[in-house]
Design a protein around this motif. Structure first.
Motif, short mmCIF file in Angstrom:
data_model
loop_
_atom_site.label_atom_id
_atom_site.label_comp_id
_atom_site.label_asym_id
_atom_site.label_seq_id
_atom_site.Cartn_x
_atom_site.Cartn_y
_atom_site.Cartn_z
N VAL A 99 -14.30 0.31 3.32
CA VAL A 99 -14.89 1.49 3.94
C VAL A 99 -14.35 1.59 5.36
O VAL A 99 -14.35 0.60 6.11
N VAL A 100 -13.87 2.77 5.73
CA VAL A 100 -13.31 3.01 7.06
C VAL A 100 -14.04 4.21 7.65
O VAL A 100 -14.14 5.25 6.98
N PHE A 101 -14.55 4.08 8.88
CA PHE A 101 -15.28 5.21 9.46
C PHE A 101 -15.14 5.22 10.99
O PHE A 101 -14.90 4.17 11.61
N LEU A 102 -15.33 6.38 11.57
CA LEU A 102 -15.26 6.55 13.03
C LEU A 102 -16.45 5.83 13.67
O LEU A 102 -17.60 6.12 13.35
N VAL A 140 -13.59 5.87 1.63
CA VAL A 140 -13.91 4.74 0.78
C VAL A 140 -12.71 4.49 -0.13
O VAL A 140 -12.32 5.38 -0.90
N LEU A 141 -12.12 3.32 -0.01
CA LEU A 141 -10.91 2.98 -0.77
C LEU A 141 -11.21 1.77 -1.64
O LEU A 141 -11.56 0.70 -1.13
N ASP A 142 -11.07 1.90 -2.94
CA ASP A 142 -11.33 0.80 -3.86
C ASP A 142 -10.02 0.16 -4.31
O ASP A 142 -9.02 0.85 -4.54
N ASN A 143 -10.04 -1.17 -4.42
CA ASN A 143 -8.89 -1.93 -4.93
C ASN A 143 -7.62 -1.70 -4.11
O ASN A 143 -6.52 -1.68 -4.66
N THR A 156 -14.08 -0.89 10.06
CA THR A 156 -13.73 -1.15 8.67
C THR A 156 -14.67 -2.22 8.11
O THR A 156 -15.12 -3.11 8.83
N VAL A 157 -14.96 -2.10 6.82
CA VAL A 157 -15.70 -3.15 6.12
C VAL A 157 -15.04 -3.34 4.76
O VAL A 157 -14.88 -2.39 4.00
N LEU A 158 -14.64 -4.57 4.47
CA LEU A 158 -14.05 -4.92 3.19
C LEU A 158 -15.03 -5.84 2.46
O LEU A 158 -15.44 -6.87 2.99
N TYR A 159 -15.37 -5.50 1.22
CA TYR A 159 -16.36 -6.27 0.47
C TYR A 159 -15.70 -7.25 -0.49
O TYR A 159 -14.64 -6.96 -1.06
N ILE A 212 0.87 -1.19 0.00
CA ILE A 212 0.00 0.00 0.00
C ILE A 212 0.90 1.23 0.00
O ILE A 212 1.72 1.41 0.90
N PRO A 213 0.77 2.11 -1.00
CA PRO A 213 1.64 3.30 -1.05
C PRO A 213 1.34 4.27 0.08
O PRO A 213 0.21 4.37 0.56
N GLU A 214 2.36 5.01 0.48
CA GLU A 214 2.21 5.98 1.56
C GLU A 214 1.18 7.05 1.20
O GLU A 214 0.48 7.58 2.08
N SER A 215 1.05 7.38 -0.08
CA SER A 215 0.09 8.40 -0.50
C SER A 215 -1.34 7.98 -0.19
O SER A 215 -2.20 8.82 0.08
N THR A 216 -1.60 6.66 -0.23
CA THR A 216 -2.93 6.16 0.11
C THR A 216 -3.22 6.38 1.59
O THR A 216 -4.33 6.77 1.97
N PHE A 217 -2.23 6.13 2.44
CA PHE A 217 -2.41 6.38 3.87
C PHE A 217 -2.63 7.86 4.14
O PHE A 217 -3.43 8.23 5.00
#
Length: 221
Positions: free
Chosen positions: A182-185, A33-36, A144-147, A14-19
């Protein structure tokens, strides 16, 4: 023939830019919301976990400890907790650990550990509006939820609906497409899963903080 879910490690850097983008989204709006993000190989391997005999699924309930109860009018999913025993599970947990460390470096959230389970929704099942953590009453702080659903169409239902803190207005309605994270508080967003019109597969998880002041680790929520 080797079992791809249980014998072949799968991962994607996972690239640092994504974080950076994830941290910015959590600060600005409380969810992302992060895809792929994790790669097709890992998504395929995690989906295969549902069919493995080692996974003993149980009907999910509501409440904790003595208040725990099965309530099919509220939720109908079946779950199996992830322990990391297979290559797919280990690769997923390693990716979530990398994400934990990255968010702690950027946001100083104090995320302590991560727990997760496979979630299977048979046709017609749902999960009514709820929150993963009540303010001041839980150590779950980030959900988190990963589909894992390839070729999911609009008419297949099963969308995740995020509401505002009052639970009145829809913030986002998300299709459970394969590879979407999907990541949320946890305390901030009431949410629900709409009725699924085909079998629905996902991985649900929670990052926790250690709220115990005695030096001991809190038990899982």
């Amino acid at each position: 023939m080797p079992d791809p879910a249980h014998s072949q490690p799968v991962s994607k850097p996972i690239p640092e830019s994504t974080f950076d983008a994830l941290a910015d989204a959590l600060v600005e709006r409380g969810y992302a919301v992060l895809d792929n993000l994790l790669g097709e190989a890992l998504i395929t391997a995690l989906r295969a976990e549902f069919d493995h005999p080692d996974c003993q699924f149980k009907t999910a309930g509501i409440g904790r400890e003595e208040d725990h109860a099965i309530a099919l009018d509220i939720r109908g999913d079946r779950i199996c907790w992830i322990e990391g025993g297979s290559a797919a599970a280990a690769a997923f947990l390693a990716a979530m650990e990398t994400l934990r460390l990255a968010l702690n470096r950027r946001l100083f959230m104090g995320l302590f550990d991560y727990e997760s389970h496979l979630a299977y929704y048979p046709v017609g099942t749902f999960y009514k509006k709820h929150v993963d953590a009540f303010v001041g009453r839980s150590n779950r702080v980030l959900s988190t939820v990963l589909y894992l659903n390839p070729s999911w169409a609009e008419g297949d239902g099963g969308e995740l609906v995020l509401y505002d803190e009052a639970g009145a207005a829809v913030v986002e309605k998300l299709c459970p497409e394969a590879g979407r994270l999907v990541v949320f508080l946890s305390e901030r967003f009431p949410h629900e899963v709409l009725p699924a019109r085909r079998e629905r597969y996902s991985v649900a998880g929670w990052y926790r903080v250690n709220s115990n002041t005695t030096g001991r680790v809190d038990p899982p929520a």
